[in-house]
Design a protein around this motif. Structure first.
Motif, PDB file in Angstrom:
ATOM      1  N   LYS A 219      18.019  14.548  34.183  1.00 26.27           N
ATOM      2  CA  LYS A 219      17.475  15.937  33.374  1.00 26.27           C
ATOM      3  C   LYS A 219      17.185  15.546  31.937  1.00 26.27           C
ATOM      4  N   MET A 220      18.076  14.679  31.366  1.00 28.60           N
ATOM      5  CA  MET A 220      17.710  14.504  30.023  1.00 28.60           C
ATOM      6  C   MET A 220      16.745  13.587  29.705  1.00 28.60           C
ATOM      7  N   ARG A 221      16.504  12.729  30.739  1.00 29.53           N
ATOM      8  CA  ARG A 221      15.169  11.497  30.801  1.00 29.53           C
ATOM      9  C   ARG A 221      14.261  12.405  30.899  1.00 29.53           C
ATOM     10  N   ALA A 222      14.251  13.337  31.699  1.00 31.32           N
ATOM     11  CA  ALA A 222      12.926  14.076  32.178  1.00 31.32           C
ATOM     12  C   ALA A 222      12.469  14.859  30.759  1.00 31.32           C
ATOM     13  N   MET A 223      13.517  15.321  30.150  1.00 35.88           N
ATOM     14  CA  MET A 223      13.098  16.086  28.984  1.00 35.88           C
ATOM     15  C   MET A 223      12.576  15.269  28.063  1.00 35.88           C
ATOM     16  N   ALA A 224      13.204  14.070  27.626  1.00 33.24           N
ATOM     17  CA  ALA A 224      12.537  13.140  26.712  1.00 33.24           C
ATOM     18  C   ALA A 224      11.328  12.581  27.117  1.00 33.24           C
ATOM     19  N   GLY A 225      10.897  12.555  28.456  1.00 24.25           N
ATOM     20  CA  GLY A 225       9.715  12.081  28.777  1.00 24.25           C
ATOM     21  C   GLY A 225       8.774  13.011  28.731  1.00 24.25           C
ATOM     22  N   ALA A 226       9.054  14.444  28.858  1.00 19.30           N
ATOM     23  CA  ALA A 226       8.120  15.395  28.538  1.00 19.30           C
ATOM     24  C   ALA A 226       7.628  15.485  27.157  1.00 19.30           C
ATOM     25  N   ALA A 227       8.662  15.210  26.397  1.00 20.10           N
ATOM     26  CA  ALA A 227       8.345  15.318  24.728  1.00 20.10           C
ATOM     27  C   ALA A 227       7.295  14.107  24.582  1.00 20.10           C
ATOM     28  N   ARG A 228       7.597  13.051  24.972  1.00 13.65           N
ATOM     29  CA  ARG A 228       6.556  11.939  24.767  1.00 13.65           C
ATOM     30  C   ARG A 228       5.183  12.064  25.339  1.00 13.65           C
ATOM     31  N   LEU A 229       5.244  12.586  26.411  1.00 16.72           N
ATOM     32  CA  LEU A 229       3.837  12.998  26.856  1.00 16.72           C
ATOM     33  C   LEU A 229       3.079  14.111  26.124  1.00 16.72           C
ATOM     34  N   LEU A 230       3.797  15.226  25.864  1.00 15.71           N
ATOM     35  CA  LEU A 230       3.164  16.360  24.955  1.00 15.71           C
ATOM     36  C   LEU A 230       3.026  15.659  23.505  1.00 15.71           C
ATOM     37  N   ARG A 231       3.955  14.956  22.915  1.00 16.93           N
ATOM     38  CA  ARG A 231       3.205  14.279  21.777  1.00 16.93           C
ATOM     39  C   ARG A 231       1.819  13.402  21.832  1.00 16.93           C
ATOM     40  N   GLU A 232       1.857  12.669  22.743  1.00 14.13           N
ATOM     41  CA  GLU A 232       0.459  11.800  23.049  1.00 14.13           C
ATOM     42  C   GLU A 232      -0.588  12.905  23.207  1.00 14.13           C
ATOM     43  N   GLU A 233      -0.454  13.956  24.058  1.00 17.46           N
ATOM     44  CA  GLU A 233      -1.424  15.044  24.163  1.00 17.46           C
ATOM     45  C   GLU A 233      -1.783  15.767  22.865  1.00 17.46           C
ATOM     46  N   LEU A 234      -0.885  16.146  22.087  1.00 20.83           N
ATOM     47  CA  LEU A 234      -1.142  16.637  20.891  1.00 20.83           C
ATOM     48  C   LEU A 234      -1.790  15.808  19.816  1.00 20.83           C
TER      49      LEU A 234
END
Length: 347
Positions: free
Chosen positions: A328-343
């Motif tokens: 779950k921590m890896r999923a959270m960090a992965g979501a942050a990376r994805l959203l940073r790229e989008e933004l």
């Protein structure tokens, strides 16, 4: 000055304690302890400190490997989020406990307040120094809030619970000051009983929280939740106490949204607060896909700009298996990376 990326990631506080350290079946089979529960530890007392150090370092490394930006000590040395601090105070009888109703309505043994509540010495500074020595990342420590501790005790000294809460607030204020002086980047107060008992929270709990924060200049957070998912299974779709925090001096407000599918309209009431957004469901060990977690964060963008969001778990990970907590921590960090790229691509 704290330096963090856009949409930083963090635990609320606790991480999954190893099975070799604590009897997790006994831990999960009871309500969170309010008095000491030394019988939960598997390690003999003379070796327990060393074992807790080792397990804390494992928790720190797990957070770093997962890619979290803000690291806690995992609350590894604690039998519960609150009793580690609350039972270190003076004015309490811990050997002959009283009884108070837990937020689920069940009676639980609690400290009896038999004299003035005082903090004779720092409680968590050594824990912070260990954390600070083992990571170069931004670090956060958590302290139980004064209102919540006042609800987890049997008052036999003060004229009312409000008076007890204000002395708890003085103890918390002193602890926060010592934690910042020792190098904490963020200090979070855990106040789940503000959600559980909103009328009392409005009557005097908010004043106690404000007193605990009086004169504090460091980065502070307050965590309001619906209780551990392993114990409190039903989740309302709205908070009964949250907009009231808009006017208090805390800088960050930590809430849970994943399991409850929270109506995020309430975020508009928090004005200029940073929102520590719980987007990891702790009611199941199943690890959410990165895109699911990212979608839970995107929901908040209509109410709060990304610059004022910290991505976090709903509540503490204490009751999860370690494999699940790591995933779950890896999923959270992965979501942050994805959203940073989008933004980054849209600006």
């Amino acid at each position: 000055m704290i330096s963090l990326p856009l949409l930083p990631t963090s635990l609320v506080g606790s991480y999954a304690q190893p099975d070799w350290l604590i009897d997790r079946a006994r831990l999960a089979g009871r309500f969170p302890p309010r008095v000491r529960a030394r019988e939960l530890w598997r390690i003999p007392p003379e070796l327990l400190g060393q074992a807790q150090d080792d397990a804390t370092e494992l928790a720190i490394r797990a957070q770093e490997r997962a890619g979290l930006d803000i690291v806690t000590d995992g609350e590894i040395r604690r039998e519960s989020y609150s009793n580690h601090f609350a039972t270190a105070l003076e004015g309490l009888d811990l050997d002959d406990p009283g009884t108070a109703l837990d937020r689920s309505g069940h009676p639980n043994p609690v400290p009896r307040i038999v004299g003035p509540i005082r903090r004779p010495r720092p409680v968590e500074v050594d824990d912070l120094l260990f954390l600070r020595a083992h990571t170069r990342r931004v670090v956060k420590m958590t302290v139980p809030g004064p209102f919540t501790m006042s609800q987890q005790a049997q008052n036999e000294h003060y004229p009312d619970a409000e008076a007890a809460a204000m002395d708890y607030a003085a103890a918390v204020n002193a602890e926060i000051r010592d934690l910042f002086a020792a190098g904490a980047d963020i200090v979070q107060l855990d106040e789940p009983y503000m959600q559980a008992r909103p009328d009392a929270a409005r009557a005097y709990g908010l004043a106690a929280l404000n007193a605990a924060l009086d004169g504090i200049t460091g980065m502070t957070a307050v965590h309001i939740c619906f209780g551990y998912a392993a114990i409190i299974h039903e989740r309302p779709e709205a908070y009964s106490f949250l907009p009231e925090l808009a006017g208090c001096p805390v800088r960050q407000v930590s809430i849970e949204t994943a399991q409850s599918g929270l109506d995020l309209g309430v975020l508009s009431d928090l004005k200029d607060k940073t929102v520590v957004l719980g987007v990891i469901d702790l009611s199941t060990p199943e690890v959410e896909p990165v895109e699911v977690v990212a979608g839970r964060v995107r929901r908040a963008f209509e109410r709060v700009p990304p610059e004022r969001i910290v991505i976090a778990t709903d509540c503490g990970m204490k009751y999860l298996p370690r494999w699940s907590a790591e995933g779950k921590m890896r999923a959270m960090a992965g979501a942050a990376r994805l959203l940073r790229e989008e933004l980054g691509g849209s600006r």
